[in-house]
Write an enzyme that holds these catalytic residues in place. Structure first.
Site, PDB file in Angstrom:
ATOM      1  N   THR A  15       0.834  -1.211   0.000  1.00 57.57           N
ATOM      2  CA  THR A  15       0.000   0.000   0.000  1.00 57.57           C
ATOM      3  C   THR A  15       0.870   1.263   0.000  1.00 57.57           C
ATOM      4  OG1 THR A  15      -1.586  -1.239   1.301  1.00 57.57           O
ATOM      5  CG2 THR A  15      -1.871   1.143   1.259  1.00 57.57           C
ATOM      6  N   VAL A  16       1.840   1.325   0.918  1.00 53.70           N
ATOM      7  CA  VAL A  16       2.659   2.549   1.019  1.00 53.70           C
ATOM      8  C   VAL A  16       3.586   2.678  -0.193  1.00 53.70           C
ATOM      9  CG1 VAL A  16       4.332   3.809   2.425  1.00 53.70           C
ATOM     10  CG2 VAL A  16       2.523   2.498   3.541  1.00 53.70           C
ATOM     11  N   GLY A 128       2.170   8.296  10.534  1.00 49.81           N
ATOM     12  CA  GLY A 128       1.932   8.290   9.081  1.00 49.81           C
ATOM     13  C   GLY A 128       2.110   9.627   8.388  1.00 49.81           C
ATOM     14  N   ILE A 130       1.278  12.663   9.429  1.00 48.85           N
ATOM     15  CA  ILE A 130       1.455  13.873  10.260  1.00 48.85           C
ATOM     16  C   ILE A 130       2.942  14.236  10.300  1.00 48.85           C
ATOM     17  CG2 ILE A 130       1.152  14.920  12.543  1.00 48.85           C
ATOM     18  CD1 ILE A 130      -1.018  12.868  13.139  1.00 48.85           C
ATOM     19  N   GLY A 181     -11.675  -4.186   6.748  1.00 49.36           N
ATOM     20  CA  GLY A 181     -10.258  -3.985   6.407  1.00 49.36           C
ATOM     21  C   GLY A 181      -9.568  -2.938   7.270  1.00 49.36           C
ATOM     22  N   GLU A 184      -6.269  -5.867  11.072  1.00 47.98           N
ATOM     23  CA  GLU A 184      -5.615  -7.019  10.454  1.00 47.98           C
ATOM     24  C   GLU A 184      -6.292  -8.318  10.922  1.00 47.98           C
ATOM     25  OE1 GLU A 184      -2.447  -6.836   8.811  1.00 47.98           O
ATOM     26  OE2 GLU A 184      -1.932  -4.755   9.232  1.00 47.98           O
ATOM     27  N   LYS A 199       6.213   3.355  18.251  1.00 51.00           N
ATOM     28  CA  LYS A 199       6.208   4.761  17.818  1.00 51.00           C
ATOM     29  C   LYS A 199       6.586   5.706  18.963  1.00 51.00           C
ATOM     30  CE  LYS A 199       2.780   3.801  14.207  1.00 51.00           C
ATOM     31  NZ  LYS A 199       1.351   3.653  13.936  1.00 51.00           N
TER      32      LYS A 199
HETATM   33  N1  HSE Z   1      -1.299  -0.283  12.038  1.00 54.32           N
HETATM   34  C1  HSE Z   1      -1.140   1.121  12.216  1.00 54.32           C
HETATM   35  C2  HSE Z   1      -2.433   1.739  12.735  1.00 54.32           C
HETATM   36  C3  HSE Z   1      -0.748   1.873  10.987  1.00 54.32           C
HETATM   37  O1  HSE Z   1      -3.447   1.049  12.885  1.00 54.32           O
HETATM   38  O2  HSE Z   1      -2.418   2.923  12.990  1.00 54.32           O
HETATM   39  C4  HSE Z   1       0.674   1.698  10.587  1.00 54.32           C
HETATM   40  O3  HSE Z   1       1.558   2.175  11.563  1.00 54.32           O
END
Ligand code: HSE
Length: 425
Positions: A15-16, A128, A130, A181, A184, A199
């Site tokens: 995706t990215v 992401g 930000i 979706g 996961e 993070k």
């Molecule tokens: N799985 C992460 C989320 C996104 O649900 O925010 C990717 O870091």
């Protein structure tokens, strides 16, 4: 004269990676010359993609002498660590979105980068789309940041928002989120708080300019949060969110953690719903700021990755020491506080027998453990003559609260300790 094209290699075209490839098409000074994927035969909806540059051997990217920037978008510790190490030793700059690698082996890869005079940028790894890494490293560099509070995981924020709106239980909302979706098939990394913990490890390291070790980050997920807790929190003027936080005490010790938290409905983070992320920073001289936006997704994440690529590309060939403010040299490790030694305010939900003396017993157990009660509410005695009792404490030691929970579990008046959730102060 034609501008020199900077050649880059992508590792990962999910995706990215797809978002990055498509976004880069608008930049004529950047040329993607090689892309490593897991499965070359997978059908991809990327118009104009030259199949000849796609390989299933990522070492072809990191060993390609033409490539100046390697963009790693596969995640996980291995083989990402070895690929990045090899690329750095081969003189390539790195752009990555790999929060797990940064949290667990950041010190090693940043040291290898310095030894080879190369940079690693990772704006996409935290929140992401930000912009938060480059702001902390550059325009906020004059600040002493002493507190970070953030919503760093979209999946859990989506689930908690839906539980709140629909009065639904965790398992039901998770199932719905998986069908749509948003979660996961194996949701562990998100719902148990690992993703947010990776993070906040890196974010706290940058904010405090001291290396936080991932092992010292306290982590609790959202799987035990009940619809009844949401309702009780609402009645008391709070929302429940998965908050990643980091603060330093007067001795400079770091308290870094991820856990569900009751936060006042008036706070900025209480208004961050569904998959949106937000980061609040408190420091001097800035005071308090919050940045919010999309924490994941093809194009929001590509925005951060492409910004990093362009920042490196703009300096290649202009200096022999690129982007000095973006480099990481935190050789001083942070002293961290164990969660048991922290002070918190708590929300406690108990299921008690409907007997005389129950409230007195709860008050006594709290007092015996140095805990002062701020409020206590009993509602709706049920048909089996039990009642849920909600307690909000004043600030007390985690150690004392854990001892009180053990005493509640042994008390003849209490059937069950339903929930224990910390409250924002
Ligand atoms: N799985 C992460 C989320 C996104 O649900 O925010 C990717 O870091």
């Amino acid at each position: 004269m034609e501008e020199k094209k900077i050649k880059i290699g992508l590792i990962g075209l999910g995706t990215v990676g797809s978002g990055v490839y498509k976004t880069l098409e608008a930049f004529k000074n950047i040329e993607v010359v090689k892309i490593a994927v897991k499965n070359k035969n997978k059908k991809r909806n990327i118009p104009g993609l030259d199949e000849n540059i796609v390989t299933d051997n990522a070492y072809e990217v990191v060993n390609d002498p033409e490539i100046e920037i390697v963009c790693e978008l596969v995640g996980g510790v291995e083989p990402a660590f070895d690929l990045i190490k090899t690329a750095l030793k081969n003189g390539k700059h790195i752009v990555t979105a790999n929060k797990e690698l940064l949290a667990k082996r950041g010190e090693e890869i940043f040291n290898i980068a310095e030894e080879n005079n190369r940079v690693i940028l990772y704006e996409a790894a935290i929140a992401g789309g930000i912009p938060i890494i480059m702001p902390i490293k550059t325009i906020l560099a004059g600040n002493k940041i002493n507190k970070v509070e953030a919503i760093l995981n979209g999946t859990t924020n989506y689930i908690l928002t839906k539980m709140d709106m629909q009065g639904a239980q965790y398992q039901d909302v998770l199932k719905e989120a998986q069908e749509l979706g948003y979660a996961e098939t194996d949701p562990t990394g998100d719902v148990e708080g690992f993703d947010a913990a990776y993070k906040i490890t890196t974010l706290a390291t940058l904010a405090f300019k001291k290396r936080i070790s991932f092992e010292n980050v306290y982590r609790e997920g959202i799987t035990k949060v009940r619809a009844e807790d949401m309702k009780a929190a609402n009645d008391l003027g709070y929302k429940i969110k998965l908050i990643a936080s980091a603060k330093t005490d007067e001795k400079g010790r770091a308290d870094v953690r991820v856990h569900p938290m009751l936060i006042s409905k008036d706070s900025t983070l209480a208004h961050i719903d569904y998959v949106t992320n937000a980061v609040s920073l408190t420091g001097h001289p800035i005071g308090h700021i919050t940045l919010s936006g999309p924490g994941a997704g093809e194009f929001p994440t590509a925005s951060s990755v492409v910004g990093d690529i362009l920042a490196i590309a703009a300096e290649i060939g202009t200096t022999d020491y690129l982007l000095p403010m973006m480099r990481c040299r935190h050789d001083n490790p942070a002293e961290c506080i164990n969660i048991l030694d922290t002070e918190n305010k708590y929300y406690l939900s108990l299921n008690a027998k409907n007997n005389k003396g129950v409230i007195g017993n709860i008050g006594s157990i709290c007092a015996e453990n140095n805990i002062s009660v701020e409020s206590i509410v009993q509602k709706n005695v049920s048909q089996n003559n039990t009642a849920d009792i909600t307690v909000i404490t004043e600030i007390c030691l985690e150690k004392d609260m854990q001892n009180a929970v053990k005493a509640f579990e042994k008390s003849e008046f209490i059937n069950n300790v339903n929930s224990l959730i910390r409250v924002q102060v």
